[in-house]
Design a protein around this motif. Structure first.
Motif, short mmCIF file in Angstrom:
data_model
loop_
_atom_site.label_atom_id
_atom_site.label_comp_id
_atom_site.label_asym_id
_atom_site.label_seq_id
_atom_site.Cartn_x
_atom_site.Cartn_y
_atom_site.Cartn_z
N ASP A 22 1.05 -1.02 -0.10
CA ASP A 22 0.33 -0.21 -0.07
C ASP A 22 1.47 1.18 -0.03
OD1 ASP A 22 -2.32 -1.41 0.17
OD2 ASP A 22 -2.65 -1.25 1.79
N ARG A 23 2.04 1.06 0.80
CA ARG A 23 2.82 2.28 1.27
C ARG A 23 3.50 2.61 -0.83
NH1 ARG A 23 4.21 1.57 6.54
NH2 ARG A 23 6.07 -0.09 5.72
N ALA A 81 3.37 5.80 -2.77
CA ALA A 81 4.49 6.82 -3.44
C ALA A 81 3.68 6.72 -4.89
CB ALA A 81 5.83 5.86 -3.34
N GLU A 82 3.71 5.52 -5.58
CA GLU A 82 3.69 6.06 -6.91
C GLU A 82 2.17 6.62 -7.46
OE1 GLU A 82 3.31 1.97 -8.21
OE2 GLU A 82 5.33 0.82 -7.73
N ASP A 83 1.14 6.47 -6.64
CA ASP A 83 0.42 7.64 -7.53
C ASP A 83 0.89 9.51 -6.82
OD1 ASP A 83 -0.95 5.77 -7.93
OD2 ASP A 83 -2.28 5.34 -6.35
N ALA A 84 1.67 9.68 -5.46
CA ALA A 84 1.92 10.39 -5.03
C ALA A 84 2.69 10.80 -6.67
CB ALA A 84 2.48 10.88 -3.51
#
Length: 157
Positions: free
Chosen positions: A5-6, A10-13
């Motif tokens: 999930d992290r 991070a990828e989405d951010a």
């Protein structure tokens, strides 16, 4: 929170950051293409926007707000005064300090830029499917809060 999930967050951010930068860059390039007058640098535009919103602001306060060195803002002020976009007047409370205001030429140029930017975005958003337009509208409050959070973090530095 699970490691997976992290990683996804991070990828989405990172994707969000890249998309926002890309949108900003593409808008600037498209709007600059039709611009007849000399191009202003990003920091110059930021200073003009700040002074337009807070007429009478001083150089030191502008530097603090923009998170720039005072001498950098002084240089920008000198450039914009010479270009006819800023006026510098003595502060009546402290004759060593100056109050900044935008000129009519700056108001006109910024108004034209804002109108062209609005038209560009309106046209492109209107061309999206209805569900994308709704998603963008729904995202505005979250983007506003994100902006406020980033601003607050900078203020704390």
């Amino acid at each position: 929170m699970a490691e997976h999930d992290r990683t996804d967050q991070a990828e989405d951010a990172n994707e969000l950051a890249e998309l926002l930068v890309g949108i900003h860059r593409l808008m600037r390039r498209r709007l600059r293409h039709d611009l007849g007058s000399a191009r202003l640098r990003g920091a110059q535009v930021e200073l003009l926007r700040l002074v337009r919103g807070r007429p009478g602001i001083g150089v030191a306060a502008a530097a603090k707000e923009l998170h720039l060195a005072g001498n950098s803002v002084s240089t920008l002020v000198n450039q914009l005064v010479a270009a006819g976009y800023l006026e510098r007047r003595p502060d009546p409370r402290d004759r060593r300090a100056a109050q900044l205001t935008v000129t009519e030429a700056a108001r006109q140029r910024m108004g034209e830029w804002d109108a062209r930017r609005s038209e560009l975005i309106t046209r492109h958003v209107a061309a999206l499917p209805a569900e994308d337009r709704k998603a963008l509208t729904a995202a505005l409050p979250a983007l506003r809060r994100l902006t406020e959070g980033l601003h607050d973090e900078l203020e704390a530095i």
